[in-house]
Enzyme design. Sequence first.
Site, PDB file in Angstrom:
ATOM      1  N   SER A 224       0.843  -1.184   0.000  1.00  5.91           N
ATOM      2  CA  SER A 224       0.000   0.000   0.000  1.00  5.91           C
ATOM      3  C   SER A 224       0.892   1.253   0.000  1.00  5.91           C
ATOM      4  O   SER A 224       1.791   1.363  -0.827  1.00  5.91           O
ATOM      5  CB  SER A 224      -0.944  -0.041   1.200  1.00  5.91           C
ATOM      6  OG  SER A 224      -1.995   0.868   1.043  1.00  5.91           O
ATOM      7  N   ASP A 475      -8.619  -5.772  -5.609  1.00  9.77           N
ATOM      8  CA  ASP A 475      -8.258  -4.612  -4.799  1.00  9.77           C
ATOM      9  C   ASP A 475      -8.517  -3.334  -5.584  1.00  9.77           C
ATOM     10  O   ASP A 475      -7.928  -3.135  -6.652  1.00  9.77           O
ATOM     11  CB  ASP A 475      -6.779  -4.700  -4.417  1.00  9.77           C
ATOM     12  CG  ASP A 475      -6.282  -3.475  -3.672  1.00  9.77           C
ATOM     13  OD1 ASP A 475      -7.114  -2.749  -3.102  1.00  9.77           O
ATOM     14  OD2 ASP A 475      -5.051  -3.263  -3.657  1.00  9.77           O
ATOM     15  N   HIS A 500      -5.791  -6.696  -1.630  1.00  7.31           N
ATOM     16  CA  HIS A 500      -4.813  -5.702  -1.188  1.00  7.31           C
ATOM     17  C   HIS A 500      -3.588  -6.370  -0.562  1.00  7.31           C
ATOM     18  O   HIS A 500      -3.680  -6.983   0.496  1.00  7.31           O
ATOM     19  CB  HIS A 500      -5.482  -4.764  -0.191  1.00  7.31           C
ATOM     20  CG  HIS A 500      -4.818  -3.424  -0.062  1.00  7.31           C
ATOM     21  ND1 HIS A 500      -4.426  -2.674  -1.145  1.00  7.31           N
ATOM     22  CD2 HIS A 500      -4.483  -2.688   1.028  1.00  7.31           C
ATOM     23  CE1 HIS A 500      -3.890  -1.534  -0.734  1.00  7.31           C
ATOM     24  NE2 HIS A 500      -3.903  -1.522   0.581  1.00  7.31           N
TER      25      HIS A 500
END
Length: 542
Positions: A224, A475, A500
């Site tokens: 991320s 995601d 994710h």
Amino acid sequence: MAAPDARPSSAGPPPARSLLLPLLLVLLLAAYSLPADSAARPSSNSNPRPAFTPPLLKRHQLRRPSSSSAELVAGPANASTKPFTAHYFPQLLDHFAFTPNASTVFRHKYLLNDTFWRRPGAGAGDDGPGPLFVYTGNEGDIEWFATNTGFMFDIAPTFGALLVFIEHQFYGESKPFGNDSYRSAETLGYLTSTQALADFAVVIRGLKRDLGAEAAPVVVFGGSYGGMLASWFRLKYPHVAIGALASSAPILQFDHITPWSSFYDAVSQDFKSESSNCFGVIRAAWDVLDERGATDKGLLDLSKLFRACKTVKYAYSIRNWLWTAFTYTAMVDYPTPANFLENLPAYPVKEMCKTIDAFPAGADVLEKAFAAASLYYNYTGDQACNKIEDGDDPHGLDGWQWQACTEMIMPMTISNESMFPPSAFSYDDRSDECFQSWGVRPRPHWITTEYGGYKIDKVLKRFGSNIIFSNGMRDPWSRGGVLKNISSSIIALVTEKGAHHLDLRSSTKGDPDWLIEQRRQEVEIIQGWIDQYHQDMAETSS
């Protein structure tokens, strides 16, 4: 990376102007897990905070930390139940200025696991010490990310690697001004991605020197926002790290590079792919919620329906609660049970839609929406009520509000095809919101100026190397990621059913074959980087 907040202003007056939910992504952020017997897991109560930006507080004068220099010496913490030890590095406040305040020193936290490390000296072999695998910390407590980053622990024995997890400045325990760090722009002005990258470089070089491991190669990892930092670190500090694994890193979510509606279009598609009825119920819920929440009696009835611990003051708060559940569930739509954000079953989007579709025809749309969201917040059934307002921040993500008001400007809109209410984005409105909250205005195009992004395939092909960009198309953040190979050494590993930064989770017996293959490729590529590094070093020494 956290789920973004792109609700229209007609949602009703929140207690403060909304900007972005704090990471994870974060969460912004990083959803990985260690085996159950390896480490303690985060609480299943970790509800993301509502996206309310705190008001601009009284300005705070810069001052030096009160800790003495002796207290800044690295030292382990009690790690009897953790797979790492905590240490503290004497870090400079500002790496890019020579003002008196720049030399202020703060305690910068990092974690180590040397269980499988091939140490320098006797027994190191021809290749010298084992590599350093370094996690570039996200917008939260580094122990949370380390405890849930199983992939690095899984592969450490294969490589004889030392694992290092470096906390991001202004998060966790690495706050330069202690409890006053978030007080105003005077202190938060030092919270930038460039300072964080420089922090990482200084810690890595100092650690290698202190361990007598100057010859050890370094590979950085991140998911991320942490994945964005990992990729940028490789580009900015190629002499420090030989490669980077950047998982679910939306480095193209800026300016006009990625369509602004792509994030919420992807969330909506995740649900629609499971059930058109499920998609339709969620889409219809928002108007019904606004209508019923327009009166005090309506808010009382809604509080009962949603089993709120306290009577809610704003219908917006329930919208935020539902919005978070649906968006985060899409992000962490993993093929196996997980509890990084909340305790969830395998394929939670499918399970949410099964819950909605099980209701009889004519059932109340908000009852359906509540039941679906309860799978996210209370899958284990141990919560007597829901903290819809006044939620806590168990992982210390609040600093993201500042970053979302300065350089992390990711424009997002909601299209008419989405299951969320349509909304637009305005740079001017964002600027005014940030100025109202912090007294500063964003630099919306700084990220693409500092790190690039436009025509990334042509640019990085000419000078970049050794980066893995991994993304799962379930995601929604994947739409802002690198989805195609750029060169023979800048590789995009894309999985249709991945979520994710799923690849950074620890392996389990239930992992599907495509996930096992993705991780195998990552290990193979990293091994190639390290082999090439040792070959280059041997040629240089000869």
